[in-house]
Design a protein around this motif. Structure first.
Motif, PDB file in Angstrom:
ATOM      1  N   VAL A 157       0.854  -1.182   0.000  1.00 60.21           N
ATOM      2  CA  VAL A 157       0.000   0.000   0.000  1.00 60.21           C
ATOM      3  C   VAL A 157       0.891   1.234   0.000  1.00 60.21           C
ATOM      4  CG1 VAL A 157      -1.885  -1.156   1.203  1.00 60.21           C
ATOM      5  CG2 VAL A 157      -0.141   0.065   2.522  1.00 60.21           C
ATOM      6  N   ILE A 158       0.272   2.404  -0.075  1.00 58.42           N
ATOM      7  CA  ILE A 158       1.011   3.666  -0.012  1.00 58.42           C
ATOM      8  C   ILE A 158       0.646   4.383   1.279  1.00 58.42           C
ATOM      9  CG2 ILE A 158       1.276   5.960  -1.016  1.00 58.42           C
ATOM     10  CD1 ILE A 158       0.905   4.817  -3.728  1.00 58.42           C
ATOM     11  N   LEU A 159       1.652   4.782   2.040  1.00 58.01           N
ATOM     12  CA  LEU A 159       1.442   5.613   3.222  1.00 58.01           C
ATOM     13  C   LEU A 159       1.666   7.066   2.814  1.00 58.01           C
ATOM     14  CD1 LEU A 159       3.132   3.565   6.088  1.00 58.01           C
ATOM     15  CD2 LEU A 159       0.702   3.957   5.700  1.00 58.01           C
ATOM     16  N   VAL A 160       0.596   7.830   2.827  1.00 54.15           N
ATOM     17  CA  VAL A 160       0.686   9.227   2.391  1.00 54.15           C
ATOM     18  C   VAL A 160       1.308  10.075   3.483  1.00 54.15           C
ATOM     19  CG1 VAL A 160      -1.302   8.990   0.873  1.00 54.15           C
ATOM     20  CG2 VAL A 160      -1.649   9.709   3.231  1.00 54.15           C
ATOM     21  N   SER A 161       1.821  11.210   3.086  1.00 58.29           N
ATOM     22  CA  SER A 161       2.465  12.122   4.017  1.00 58.29           C
ATOM     23  C   SER A 161       1.439  12.732   4.967  1.00 58.29           C
ATOM     24  CB  SER A 161       3.182  13.232   3.254  1.00 58.29           C
ATOM     25  OG  SER A 161       3.781  14.146   4.141  1.00 58.29           O
ATOM     26  N   THR A 162       1.832  12.926   6.205  1.00 61.34           N
ATOM     27  CA  THR A 162       0.960  13.533   7.194  1.00 61.34           C
ATOM     28  C   THR A 162       1.791  14.302   8.213  1.00 61.34           C
ATOM     29  OG1 THR A 162      -0.718  13.108   8.886  1.00 61.34           O
ATOM     30  CG2 THR A 162       1.009  11.462   8.621  1.00 61.34           C
ATOM     31  N   LYS A 163       1.199  15.351   8.763  1.00 63.86           N
ATOM     32  CA  LYS A 163       1.902  16.145   9.764  1.00 63.86           C
ATOM     33  C   LYS A 163       1.676  15.604  11.172  1.00 63.86           C
ATOM     34  CE  LYS A 163       1.773  20.502   7.157  1.00 63.86           C
ATOM     35  NZ  LYS A 163       1.329  21.925   7.165  1.00 63.86           N
ATOM     36  N   VAL A 164       0.547  14.901  11.366  1.00 62.25           N
ATOM     37  CA  VAL A 164       0.182  14.452  12.703  1.00 62.25           C
ATOM     38  C   VAL A 164       0.119  12.933  12.738  1.00 62.25           C
ATOM     39  CG1 VAL A 164      -1.544  14.526  14.530  1.00 62.25           C
ATOM     40  CG2 VAL A 164      -1.149  16.552  13.102  1.00 62.25           C
ATOM     41  N   VAL A 165       0.869  12.326  13.648  1.00 64.16           N
ATOM     42  CA  VAL A 165       0.808  10.893  13.913  1.00 64.16           C
ATOM     43  C   VAL A 165       0.716  10.694  15.416  1.00 64.16           C
ATOM     44  CG1 VAL A 165       1.966   8.661  13.742  1.00 64.16           C
ATOM     45  CG2 VAL A 165       2.155  10.303  11.869  1.00 64.16           C
ATOM     46  N   SER A 166      -0.283   9.920  15.838  1.00 67.11           N
ATOM     47  CA  SER A 166      -0.441   9.632  17.263  1.00 67.11           C
ATOM     48  C   SER A 166      -1.063   8.245  17.402  1.00 67.11           C
ATOM     49  CB  SER A 166      -1.333  10.676  17.933  1.00 67.11           C
ATOM     50  OG  SER A 166      -1.527  10.357  19.306  1.00 67.11           O
ATOM     51  N   LEU A 167      -0.246   7.273  17.779  1.00 70.34           N
ATOM     52  CA  LEU A 167      -0.696   5.890  17.939  1.00 70.34           C
ATOM     53  C   LEU A 167      -0.302   5.428  19.347  1.00 70.34           C
ATOM     54  CD1 LEU A 167       0.453   4.633  14.433  1.00 70.34           C
ATOM     55  CD2 LEU A 167      -1.900   5.053  15.153  1.00 70.34           C
ATOM     56  N   PRO A 168      -1.034   5.852  20.359  1.00 69.43           N
ATOM     57  CA  PRO A 168      -0.622   5.637  21.752  1.00 69.43           C
ATOM     58  C   PRO A 168      -0.620   4.192  22.212  1.00 69.43           C
ATOM     59  CG  PRO A 168      -2.858   6.523  21.648  1.00 69.43           C
ATOM     60  CD  PRO A 168      -2.311   6.588  20.262  1.00 69.43           C
ATOM     61  N   CYS A 169      -1.327   3.276  21.496  1.00 71.63           N
ATOM     62  CA  CYS A 169      -1.404   1.877  21.936  1.00 71.63           C
ATOM     63  C   CYS A 169      -0.682   0.909  21.017  1.00 71.63           C
ATOM     64  CB  CYS A 169      -2.875   1.456  22.052  1.00 71.63           C
ATOM     65  SG  CYS A 169      -3.804   2.344  23.320  1.00 71.63           S
ATOM     66  N   LEU A 170      -0.090   1.402  19.931  1.00 74.71           N
ATOM     67  CA  LEU A 170       0.511   0.515  18.935  1.00 74.71           C
ATOM     68  C   LEU A 170       1.764  -0.170  19.488  1.00 74.71           C
ATOM     69  CD1 LEU A 170       0.171  -0.403  15.977  1.00 74.71           C
ATOM     70  CD2 LEU A 170       1.864   1.330  15.361  1.00 74.71           C
ATOM     71  N   LYS A 171       1.762  -1.516  19.478  1.00 80.03           N
ATOM     72  CA  LYS A 171       2.897  -2.303  19.958  1.00 80.03           C
ATOM     73  C   LYS A 171       3.608  -3.054  18.843  1.00 80.03           C
ATOM     74  CE  LYS A 171       1.373  -3.087  24.723  1.00 80.03           C
ATOM     75  NZ  LYS A 171       1.133  -4.124  25.776  1.00 80.03           N
ATOM     76  N   THR A 172       2.877  -3.397  17.769  1.00 75.86           N
ATOM     77  CA  THR A 172       3.448  -4.177  16.675  1.00 75.86           C
ATOM     78  C   THR A 172       3.189  -3.474  15.355  1.00 75.86           C
ATOM     79  OG1 THR A 172       3.028  -6.242  17.879  1.00 75.86           O
ATOM     80  CG2 THR A 172       3.476  -6.415  15.521  1.00 75.86           C
ATOM     81  N   LEU A 173       4.270  -3.252  14.581  1.00 80.77           N
ATOM     82  CA  LEU A 173       4.159  -2.589  13.286  1.00 80.77           C
ATOM     83  C   LEU A 173       4.929  -3.397  12.252  1.00 80.77           C
ATOM     84  CD1 LEU A 173       3.345  -0.174  11.506  1.00 80.77           C
ATOM     85  CD2 LEU A 173       5.425   0.999  12.276  1.00 80.77           C
ATOM     86  N   HIS A 174       4.211  -3.980  11.274  1.00 83.51           N
ATOM     87  CA  HIS A 174       4.817  -4.758  10.206  1.00 83.51           C
ATOM     88  C   HIS A 174       4.474  -4.112   8.874  1.00 83.51           C
ATOM     89  CE1 HIS A 174       5.077  -8.769  12.685  1.00 83.51           C
ATOM     90  NE2 HIS A 174       5.721  -7.753  13.246  1.00 83.51           N
TER      91      HIS A 174
END
Length: 445
Positions: A157-174
Motif C-alpha cells: 500500500v502507499i502511506l501518504v504524508s501527514t503532519k500528525v501521527v499519534s498511535l498511543p497503543c501501537l505495539k506491533t508494526l509490520h
C-alpha cells in the motif's frame, strides 16, 4: 464464574452463552466461522456477531454461497454489510486480503472501511493488497491517529504524508513492500508510537530516501529486510532493543547506536565486499558497527557477513565480544584459521553452530595451526557442525579439533548428508578421537 457443562446432542460447546461462542469464533477466519455455523441451527447467525472480519477476496467459499466472490463488487458489498451490522459496536480485528487485477482505485473503499474501523476502536488491522494492482492503494489519514490500534500490518500500500501521527497503543508494526510519499512518514510512525515494541520492514521503498531512521525508546525487536539494489543507509537507535535482524545486501552504512545489551543480533549485510583498505571513512564506519554489536549475547551471521568480518580482521583488530555466549556462523572451509581468530575475540562463548561451505574455493582446508582460543578451555559446552555436500573429511577434522581441545565440551553434533555406507565409518572415526572432556557426548545426524 464457573460454568456447569452438561453433555447434550450438540456437544458441550453449544452450552456456552453466545458471547463466549463468538469469542471462540473470533480466533477463526470469517470463512471458517461461517462454515462452523452449520454445526447447529443456534449458530446460524452467530458469526455475524463476531467483533472481527478476516476475509480473502478470492478465497472465501461461503457456506451459504454457491461459489467464491464472483467480482470485487460482491466482496465490497459483503464488507459494507459487516460494518453496517456493527455500526453500534466495537471492532477488535480487521484483516483484508484484496486480490484482483485492474486499474480501479480501491482507495475509496479502504478509506471508508478503515475510517469505520477506527471509529469503532479497532485493535488489530491487517491489510494485504495484491501486487497485481495497477493503481496503488493509499491509506487514509484516520489510521495515523487511532487511539486503540495495537497491531498494524500493511502489505503493498502507499502511506501518504501527514503532519500528525499519534498511535498511543501501537505495539506491533509490520510493513511489507510499502511505499511512502516522503521518508519522514516512516520515522513519524515509529517515533510517535510511544509503546511500540516490535517493528518489521520488508523492502523499504521511497524514491528520495537516503536512510531508514529507526528511533524508539521502547522497541524490543527490529527486523529489517530490504531486498533491493538501491544503496540506503540504516540507523538504529533503540536503547531497549533485545533482538535485531538485518538483511541489507546493498547497505554501505549501517549505524547502530544506543542499543543497550541486545540478546540476539542476526546480520546478513554484505557491506565490506568492496572495502578499500585505504578508505579510512569506510573502515571507521565498520569499526563503529562492530563496536555497537560487541555487547550482544547471541550473534548469527550469514556467509557474506562472516566473510566480511574476516576481511575486516585482516585490516585491524576486531573488538572483543565480551558477553557473547552463542555464535552461529557460515564459514568457507578455507577460512578455518580466521574462524579461530574470531573465537579468540569471544572469551565467554558457550555454544557454537558452524556451517561449513565450499563455494568452489581453490584453497582447501589445511592443518589448523592457530593457538587454541581461550573459550575452548574455559566456557565452550556445545558445538554443532554442518557440512554442505563436499564430503566428510573436513567436518571430521574440525570435529577432531574441538574434541581434542575443548575442556568443558558437553555435546558435539555433526550433521551431514552422508551416504549410508559411510555412516558407520564416520561413527567409528568419531568414537576413536581422544577427547579433552570426559563428559562429552557425540551425536551424528
Amino acid at each position: 464464574m464457573v460454568l456447569n457443562f452438561q453433555i447434550c446432542d450438540n456437544g458441550l460447546i453449544s452450552q456456552l452463552p453466545n458471547h463466549l461462542i463468538c469469542h471462540i469464533l473470533s480466533f477463526l477466519s470469517t470463512k471458517d466461522a461461517i462454515r462452523a455455523s452449520v454445526l447447529s441451527t443456534r449458530w446460524r447467525s452467530l458469526w455475524q456477531l463476531v467483533l472481527g472480519l478476516d476475509l480473502d477476496s478470492l478465497d472465501l467459499g461461503l457456506a451459504f454461497a454457491s461459489s467464491q466472490f464472483s467480482t470485487i463488487d460482491d466482496f465490497v458489498v459483503f464488507v459494507d454489510k459487516f460494518f453496517y451490522h456493527h455500526r453500534e459496536s466495537c471492532i477488535h480485528k480487521l484483516r483484508l486480503h484484496i486480490r484482483t487485477v485492474g486499474y480501479v482505485d480501491y482507495s475509496s473503499y479502504l478509506t471508508k472501511w478503515i475510517d469505520a474501523a477506527t471509529t469503532r476502536r479497532i485493535q488489530h488491522l491487517d491489510l494485504h493488497c495484491d501486487r497485481l494492482f495497477k493503481v496503488a492503494v493509499k491509506i487514509p489519514l484516520s489510521l495515523y491517529t487511532s487511539e486503540t490500534l495495537v497491531h498494524l500490518r500493511l502489505v503493498r500500500v502507499i502511506l501518504v504524508s501527514t503532519k500528525v501521527v499519534s498511535l498511543p497503543c501501537l505495539k506491533t508494526l509490520h510493513l511489507e513492500f510499502v511505499k511512502y510519499t516522503d521518508e519522514t512518514t516512516l520515522e513519524k510512525l515509529i517515533s510517535c508510537s510511544p509503546v511500540l515494541e516490535d517493528l518489521s520492514i520488508v523492502k523499504y521503498t521511497e524514491d528520495n530516501a537516503r536512510a531508514i531512521q529507526v528511533r524508539s525508546k521502547t522497541l524490543k525487536r527490529v527486523d529489517i529486510n530490504q531486498w533491493y539494489d538501491r544503496e540506503y543507509g540504516l540507523v538504529i537507535d533503540a536503547p531497549l532493543l533485545q533482538f535485531l535482524r538485518i538483511i541489507a545486501y546493498s547497505t554501505k552504512n549501517i549505524k547502530i547506536i544506543n542499543t543497550g545489551l541486545p540478546a540476539k543480533v542476526d546480520i546478513d549485510a554484505n557491506v565490506l565486499s568492496i572495502l578499500d583498505p585505504n578508505d579510512l571513512t569506510s573502515r571507521s564506519m565498520m569499526r563503529d558497527f562492530f563496536t555497537s554489536i560487541s555487547r550482544v549475547r547471541c550473534l548469527v551471521t550469514s556467509y557474506a557477513t562472516t566473510k566480511d568480518i574476516f576481511h575486516y580482521m585482516q585490516l585491524e583488530p576486531l573488538h572483543q565480544f565480551c558477553n557473547l555466549t552463542g555464535l552461529s556462523v557460515i564459514c568457507c572451509i578455507s577460512s578455518l584459521e580466521m574462524l579461530l581468530n574470531l573465537l579468540k575475540r569471544c572469551p565467554k562463548l558457550e555454544s557454537l553452530s558452524l556451517k561449513l561451505v565450499d563455494y568452489k574455493e581453490t584453497k582447501k582446508a589445511g592443518v589448523i595451526t592457530s593457538t587454541v582460543p581461550s573459550c575452548l578451555v574455559s566456557s565452550l559446552k556445545f558445538v554443532k557442525l554442518e557440512g554442505v555436500l563436499f564430503g566428510c573429511g573436513t567436518e571430521l577434522n574440525v570435529a577432531r579439533y574441538f574434541l581434542e581441545n575443548s575442556t568443558l565440551l558437553e555435546k558435539l553434533t555433526l550433521r551431514n548428508d552422508y551416504k549410508e555406507k559411510n555412516v558407520e565409518h564416520v561413527r567409528q572415526t568419531l568414537h576413536a578421537i581422544p577427547r579433552c572432556s570426559c563428559t562429552c557426548t557425540v551425536v551424528l545426524l
